[in-house]
Structure formats: structure tokens, C-alpha cells
Design a protein around this motif. Structure first.
Motif, mmCIF file in Angstrom:
data_model
loop_
_atom_site.group_PDB
_atom_site.id
_atom_site.type_symbol
_atom_site.label_atom_id
_atom_site.label_comp_id
_atom_site.label_asym_id
_atom_site.label_seq_id
_atom_site.Cartn_x
_atom_site.Cartn_y
_atom_site.Cartn_z
ATOM 1 N N HIS A 1 0.830 -1.207 0.000
ATOM 2 C CA HIS A 1 0.000 0.000 0.000
ATOM 3 C C HIS A 1 0.861 1.253 0.000
ATOM 4 O O HIS A 1 0.602 2.217 -0.728
ATOM 5 C CB HIS A 1 -0.937 -0.008 1.210
ATOM 6 C CG HIS A 1 -1.821 1.186 1.272
ATOM 7 N ND1 HIS A 1 -1.510 2.297 2.014
ATOM 8 C CD2 HIS A 1 -2.998 1.457 0.662
ATOM 9 C CE1 HIS A 1 -2.452 3.206 1.862
ATOM 10 N NE2 HIS A 1 -3.363 2.712 1.052
ATOM 11 N N GLY A 2 1.911 1.265 0.811
ATOM 12 C CA GLY A 2 2.805 2.416 0.864
ATOM 13 C C GLY A 2 3.510 2.658 -0.455
ATOM 14 O O GLY A 2 3.641 3.802 -0.900
ATOM 15 N N LEU A 3 3.965 1.579 -1.101
ATOM 16 C CA LEU A 3 4.636 1.727 -2.387
ATOM 17 C C LEU A 3 3.687 2.255 -3.457
ATOM 18 O O LEU A 3 4.022 3.176 -4.206
ATOM 19 C CB LEU A 3 5.230 0.379 -2.824
ATOM 20 C CG LEU A 3 6.414 -0.108 -2.006
ATOM 21 C CD1 LEU A 3 6.730 -1.561 -2.344
ATOM 22 C CD2 LEU A 3 7.627 0.778 -2.236
ATOM 23 N N ALA A 4 2.492 1.689 -3.535
ATOM 24 C CA ALA A 4 1.513 2.157 -4.517
ATOM 25 C C ALA A 4 1.132 3.607 -4.230
ATOM 26 O O ALA A 4 0.995 4.420 -5.157
ATOM 27 C CB ALA A 4 0.280 1.260 -4.508
ATOM 28 N N SER A 5 0.993 3.953 -2.964
ATOM 29 C CA SER A 5 0.641 5.327 -2.590
ATOM 30 C C SER A 5 1.726 6.307 -3.008
ATOM 31 O O SER A 5 1.426 7.427 -3.439
ATOM 32 C CB SER A 5 0.410 5.429 -1.085
ATOM 33 O OG SER A 5 -0.701 4.658 -0.701
ATOM 34 N N ALA B 1 5.110 2.806 -18.435
ATOM 35 C CA ALA B 1 5.258 2.434 -17.024
ATOM 36 C C ALA B 1 6.702 2.606 -16.561
ATOM 37 O O ALA B 1 7.644 2.370 -17.318
ATOM 38 C CB ALA B 1 4.813 0.993 -16.809
ATOM 39 N N PHE B 2 6.852 3.008 -15.298
ATOM 40 C CA PHE B 2 8.177 3.114 -14.696
ATOM 41 C C PHE B 2 8.074 2.755 -13.225
ATOM 42 O O PHE B 2 7.078 3.024 -12.575
ATOM 43 C CB PHE B 2 8.769 4.520 -14.864
ATOM 44 C CG PHE B 2 7.953 5.616 -14.240
ATOM 45 C CD1 PHE B 2 8.214 6.053 -12.944
ATOM 46 C CD2 PHE B 2 6.923 6.219 -14.941
ATOM 47 C CE1 PHE B 2 7.457 7.060 -12.364
ATOM 48 C CE2 PHE B 2 6.155 7.231 -14.374
ATOM 49 C CZ PHE B 2 6.427 7.660 -13.085
ATOM 50 N N GLY B 3 9.096 2.075 -12.718
ATOM 51 C CA GLY B 3 9.084 1.652 -11.329
ATOM 52 C C GLY B 3 10.319 0.850 -11.013
ATOM 53 O O GLY B 3 11.383 1.093 -11.566
ATOM 54 N N LEU C 1 7.352 -5.564 -6.224
ATOM 55 C CA LEU C 1 7.249 -4.750 -7.430
ATOM 56 C C LEU C 1 6.391 -3.534 -7.135
ATOM 57 O O LEU C 1 5.354 -3.645 -6.490
ATOM 58 C CB LEU C 1 6.597 -5.571 -8.558
ATOM 59 C CG LEU C 1 6.278 -4.846 -9.859
ATOM 60 C CD1 LEU C 1 7.545 -4.348 -10.547
ATOM 61 C CD2 LEU C 1 5.497 -5.770 -10.785
ATOM 62 N N ALA C 2 6.835 -2.376 -7.596
ATOM 63 C CA ALA C 2 6.042 -1.160 -7.478
ATOM 64 C C ALA C 2 6.308 -0.299 -8.703
ATOM 65 O O ALA C 2 7.438 -0.226 -9.184
ATOM 66 C CB ALA C 2 6.391 -0.400 -6.203
ATOM 67 N N PHE C 3 5.249 0.333 -9.213
ATOM 68 C CA PHE C 3 5.413 1.159 -10.405
ATOM 69 C C PHE C 3 4.216 2.065 -10.593
ATOM 70 O O PHE C 3 3.164 1.891 -9.973
ATOM 71 C CB PHE C 3 5.603 0.294 -11.653
ATOM 72 C CG PHE C 3 4.407 -0.543 -12.017
ATOM 73 C CD1 PHE C 3 3.425 -0.063 -12.879
ATOM 74 C CD2 PHE C 3 4.249 -1.817 -11.494
ATOM 75 C CE1 PHE C 3 2.321 -0.829 -13.214
ATOM 76 C CE2 PHE C 3 3.157 -2.592 -11.822
ATOM 77 C CZ PHE C 3 2.186 -2.099 -12.691
ATOM 78 N N ALA C 4 4.387 3.025 -11.481
ATOM 79 C CA ALA C 4 3.289 3.858 -11.971
ATOM 80 C C ALA C 4 3.176 3.588 -13.457
ATOM 81 O O ALA C 4 4.181 3.391 -14.148
ATOM 82 C CB ALA C 4 3.578 5.340 -11.738
ATOM 83 N N ASP C 5 1.959 3.571 -13.955
ATOM 84 C CA ASP C 5 1.739 3.413 -15.391
ATOM 85 C C ASP C 5 0.800 4.528 -15.846
ATOM 86 O O ASP C 5 -0.420 4.416 -15.738
ATOM 87 C CB ASP C 5 1.141 2.045 -15.704
ATOM 88 C CG ASP C 5 1.181 1.733 -17.189
ATOM 89 O OD1 ASP C 5 1.241 2.681 -17.998
ATOM 90 O OD2 ASP C 5 1.150 0.545 -17.540
ATOM 91 N N PHE D 1 0.861 0.849 -8.596
ATOM 92 C CA PHE D 1 0.772 -0.557 -8.193
ATOM 93 C C PHE D 1 1.880 -0.875 -7.204
ATOM 94 O O PHE D 1 3.020 -0.437 -7.370
ATOM 95 C CB PHE D 1 0.919 -1.433 -9.444
ATOM 96 C CG PHE D 1 0.805 -2.906 -9.197
ATOM 97 C CD1 PHE D 1 -0.428 -3.533 -9.274
ATOM 98 C CD2 PHE D 1 1.921 -3.664 -8.902
ATOM 99 C CE1 PHE D 1 -0.549 -4.910 -9.054
ATOM 100 C CE2 PHE D 1 1.815 -5.037 -8.684
ATOM 101 C CZ PHE D 1 0.579 -5.654 -8.757
ATOM 102 N N GLY D 2 1.557 -1.661 -6.185
ATOM 103 C CA GLY D 2 2.550 -2.169 -5.259
ATOM 104 C C GLY D 2 2.246 -3.612 -4.912
ATOM 105 O O GLY D 2 1.093 -3.971 -4.685
ATOM 106 N N TYR D 3 3.276 -4.443 -4.902
ATOM 107 C CA TYR D 3 3.130 -5.855 -4.544
ATOM 108 C C TYR D 3 4.336 -6.261 -3.714
ATOM 109 O O TYR D 3 5.483 -6.060 -4.136
ATOM 110 C CB TYR D 3 3.040 -6.725 -5.800
ATOM 111 C CG TYR D 3 2.993 -8.210 -5.503
ATOM 112 C CD1 TYR D 3 1.891 -8.772 -4.878
ATOM 113 C CD2 TYR D 3 4.044 -9.038 -5.857
ATOM 114 C CE1 TYR D 3 1.841 -10.137 -4.600
ATOM 115 C CE2 TYR D 3 4.001 -10.403 -5.593
ATOM 116 C CZ TYR D 3 2.897 -10.936 -4.966
ATOM 117 O OH TYR D 3 2.851 -12.279 -4.694
ATOM 118 N N VAL D 4 4.075 -6.804 -2.536
ATOM 119 C CA VAL D 4 5.135 -7.298 -1.660
ATOM 120 C C VAL D 4 4.703 -8.680 -1.176
ATOM 121 O O VAL D 4 3.800 -8.793 -0.344
ATOM 122 C CB VAL D 4 5.373 -6.353 -0.461
ATOM 123 C CG1 VAL D 4 6.454 -6.911 0.456
ATOM 124 C CG2 VAL D 4 5.739 -4.955 -0.938
#
Length: 142
Positions: free
Chosen positions: A22-26, A91-93, A101-105, A112-115
Motif C-alpha cells: 500500500h505504501g509503495l503504490a501510494s 510504465a516506470f518503477g 514490485l512497485a510502479f506507476a503506469d 501498483f505495489g506488490y510485496v
């Protein structure tokens, strides 16, 4: 290792980031689309449109001499490529330890954030990679 206090206190750049999905996606959302704080105040994105365009451009693609794997980078960020197709060409991240994985598209308006809770494979076809495909399909109404 990042969960060992002495390691985190050392501030080692390569493993210094400790966050949840959540923190990464935020963070990526705040950088690209802005955010609403806890008081309900709206804030503009940290990055302006020109900067987003710059970091969205591919700069390097090929064999990484350090890891022996294929990779792609823009300015300061990893870019999607066939072996790690996490997003559109804009997309970049960055991926990280244990397939995080975390990125913006910007093409999808997606952050997006996935841990994962345990070590997994990363890249195209991985659990995180499949989740990115599903997120984009949902945004397209499919």
C-alpha cells in the motif's frame, strides 16, 4: 536482511527501502496523480507532466552485466520489457527483493505495489506479473 535492525540503521541504499504494498503504490500515485491527505486536502502530483514523460522513456535495454539478465531502464527507474512486462511502454518503477514490485503506469492511470510474504519468482508470468495484468484488465473494463 532488511528486517534486521542493524541493517536498516546502516542506511544501505540498495536495501534501505522497507515498505508495504500500500505504501509503495501510494508513493507512485502521489508522484503521478496526486493524493488526498488524511485531513481531506488534495495535493498535486510530486512530478510534473514533463518529468513523468522523461522518466517514462526507455533509455537502456539489454543484458545487465552485473546480473546476467535482460533489463530496461529509463531515468532513475526500471522499465517494462518482455521478461518483466509489468506495464505499458510508459510504465516506470522498480522490482525488489523476493519479487516485490512497485510502479506507476501513466497510460492506465495506475499505481501498483506488490510485496509477497515469502520469496517468489519475479518477471512476466510470476504472481506479481499476473496481478499487474489483472489490474490493467480491470481498468479497461474487462
Amino acid at each position: 536482511m532488511p528486517n534486521v535492525r542493524s541493517i536498516r540503521e546502516a542506511g544501505m541504499a540498495a536495501i534501505g527501502g522497507v515498505a508495504n504494498a500500500h505504501g509503495l503504490a501510494s508513493l507512485y500515485a502521489a508522484a503521478t496523480t496526486g493524493f488526498v491527505d488524511r485531513a481531506g486536502d488534495e495535493h498535486a502530483p510530486f512530478l510534473d507532466a514533463a518529468t513523468i514523460a522523461t522518466v517514462s522513456q526507455d533509455r537502456v535495454f539489454g543484458l545487465d552485466r552485473a546480473t546476467g539478465t535482460m533489463g530496461a531502464f529509463g531515468v532513475g527507474f526500471m522499465k517494462a520489457h518482455p521478461n518483466n512486462a509489468f506495464g505499458s511502454s510508459r510504465a516506470f518503477g522498480h522490482d525488489g527483493a523476493n519479487a516485490s514490485l512497485a510502479f506507476a503506469d501513466p497510460a492506465y492511470g495506475l499505481a501498483f505495489g506488490y510485496v509477497p510474504s515469502r520469496a517468489e519468482a519475479n518477471g512476466t508470468g510470476s504472481r506479481g506479473g499476473r496481478l499487474t495484468v489483472l489490474a490493467r484488465q480491470v481498468l479497461l473494463g474487462g
